[in-house]
Motif scaffolding. Structure first.
Motif, short mmCIF file in Angstrom:
data_model
loop_
_atom_site.label_atom_id
_atom_site.label_comp_id
_atom_site.label_asym_id
_atom_site.label_seq_id
_atom_site.Cartn_x
_atom_site.Cartn_y
_atom_site.Cartn_z
N MET A 89 22.93 21.94 21.92
CA MET A 89 22.64 22.70 23.12
C MET A 89 21.54 21.99 23.91
N PRO A 90 21.71 21.83 25.23
CA PRO A 90 20.69 21.15 26.04
C PRO A 90 19.34 21.86 25.98
N VAL A 91 18.27 21.07 26.01
CA VAL A 91 16.91 21.62 26.00
C VAL A 91 16.29 21.39 27.37
N LYS A 92 15.77 22.44 27.97
CA LYS A 92 15.19 22.34 29.30
C LYS A 92 13.91 21.50 29.28
N THR A 130 10.84 23.41 28.52
CA THR A 130 10.66 23.75 27.11
C THR A 130 10.00 22.60 26.36
N LYS A 171 24.55 41.00 27.27
CA LYS A 171 24.89 39.67 26.79
C LYS A 171 26.23 39.63 26.06
#
Length: 312
Positions: A1-4, A7, A176
């Motif tokens: 999953m991509p990390v901002k 973050t 969600k």
């Protein structure tokens, strides 16, 4: 999953802060001649039965040659000794000497005092927040131990803030997982408002499961008459699913119904809540009514389940 990127930046900023803090705590390593790595090794030796050099290398993630030199220094200082295994002559166990135990006890006491000095200026609530945040980091990054029901705290006394948090959980989780809109949260708010207006602990009960002070599961029984009750608001946080929490909450709720002499319990749910429906069925409920509805941004079916409680 991509990390901002934000973050990553936040973690780097925290690392710099925490490194400075640890540096202050470990300056001169608690006024001893030993480095941080050496003290960690002493701690592991002192708290591990049948500790070996191989085990230390694995736990501390340090070079074997460096560890060998460290252990020789410990033996020279007479704080660590070796004991040959009675079953395998090639294996030597490491243990603290009496001098080593006294040293470790002193270092533990100094470390505890330093932590007290760091946390003492904080109010108790913030002290709890710090420790819970540290536990969360450990749980998420590498020290994931499977949770069990024994890790949770159960209570049924409502406290200020409980209902507000339950409303938040319903709105957040259902948005969600099922894309329910704000009408659903409005509905939940109203049902809890009506409940609190008439709440009577003598006939009603809210069962709460908490972990680290936060509600992670809930269900309620509302008494409508001397013989009729309703089961409402069954909710299990996604992080707590699969450990039997929903089953326990329903069992506790039904035990309360038997204690109060209710003869029939009903609940309302939708066709989308298949996991909950299976749980209700296993508990003895049977579906008695299905009604098509348009609500909460969906076309769905409202389902009524009923349970007849027999007395033995």
């Amino acid at each position: 999953m991509p990390v901002k990127p934000a973050t990553i930046l936040a973690i780097r900023q925290f690392n710099r802060f925490y490194t400075r803090l640890i540096g202050l705590l470990n300056q001169h390593m608690l006024d001893s001649p030993y480095s941080l790595s050496e003290v960690r090794a002493l701690y592991e030796i002192g708290h591990t039965d049948n500790c070996t050099a191989g085990l230390l290398t694995e736990r501390l993630q340090i070079d074997g040659g460096y560890l060998s030199r460290m252990l020789k220094a410990f033996e020279r200082d007479k704080i660590v000794s070796r004991r040959q295994s009675a079953t395998d002559g090639r294996t030597w166990y490491l243990q603290l000497t009496a001098k080593g135990k006294r040293l470790l006890q002193t270092l533990d006491e100094r470390s505890n005092e330093q932590i007290r000095q760091v946390l003492a200026p904080l109010p108790e609530v913030q002290q709890q927040e710090v420790t819970e945040s540290m536990q969360t980091i450990r749980q998420c990054l590498g020290e994931k131990q499977p949770l069990t029901l024994q890790d949770l705290v159960f209570r049924h006394q409502l406290q200020p803030g409980d209902v507000g948090y339950l409303i938040y959980l319903h709105g957040d989780i259902y948005a969600k997982e099922t894309a329910y809109n704000l009408e659903f949260e409005t509905y939940v708010c109203k049902t809890f408002y009506d409940f609190l207006q008439n709440y009577d602990p003598g006939k009603d009960r809210v069962f709460l499961a908490t972990w680290r002070g936060r509600i992670v599961g809930a269900v309620a029984i509302l008494g409508h008459s001397a013989t009729l009750a309703q089961l409402r608001w069954l909710l299990v946080h996604p992080d707590m699913r699969g450990i039997g929490l929903g089953k326990k909450l329903v069992e506790d709720a039904l035990a309360f119904c038997r204690e109060k002499g209710y003869r029939q319990v009903y609940l309302l749910t939708t066709n989308q809540q298949t996991t909950a429906a299976a749980l209700y069925t296993r508990a003895g409920f049977r579906r008695t009514e299905v009604t098509p509805q348009e609500m909460w941004g969906h076309r769905l079916y409202e389902e009524r389940y009923e349970l007849e409680i027999t007395t033995h």
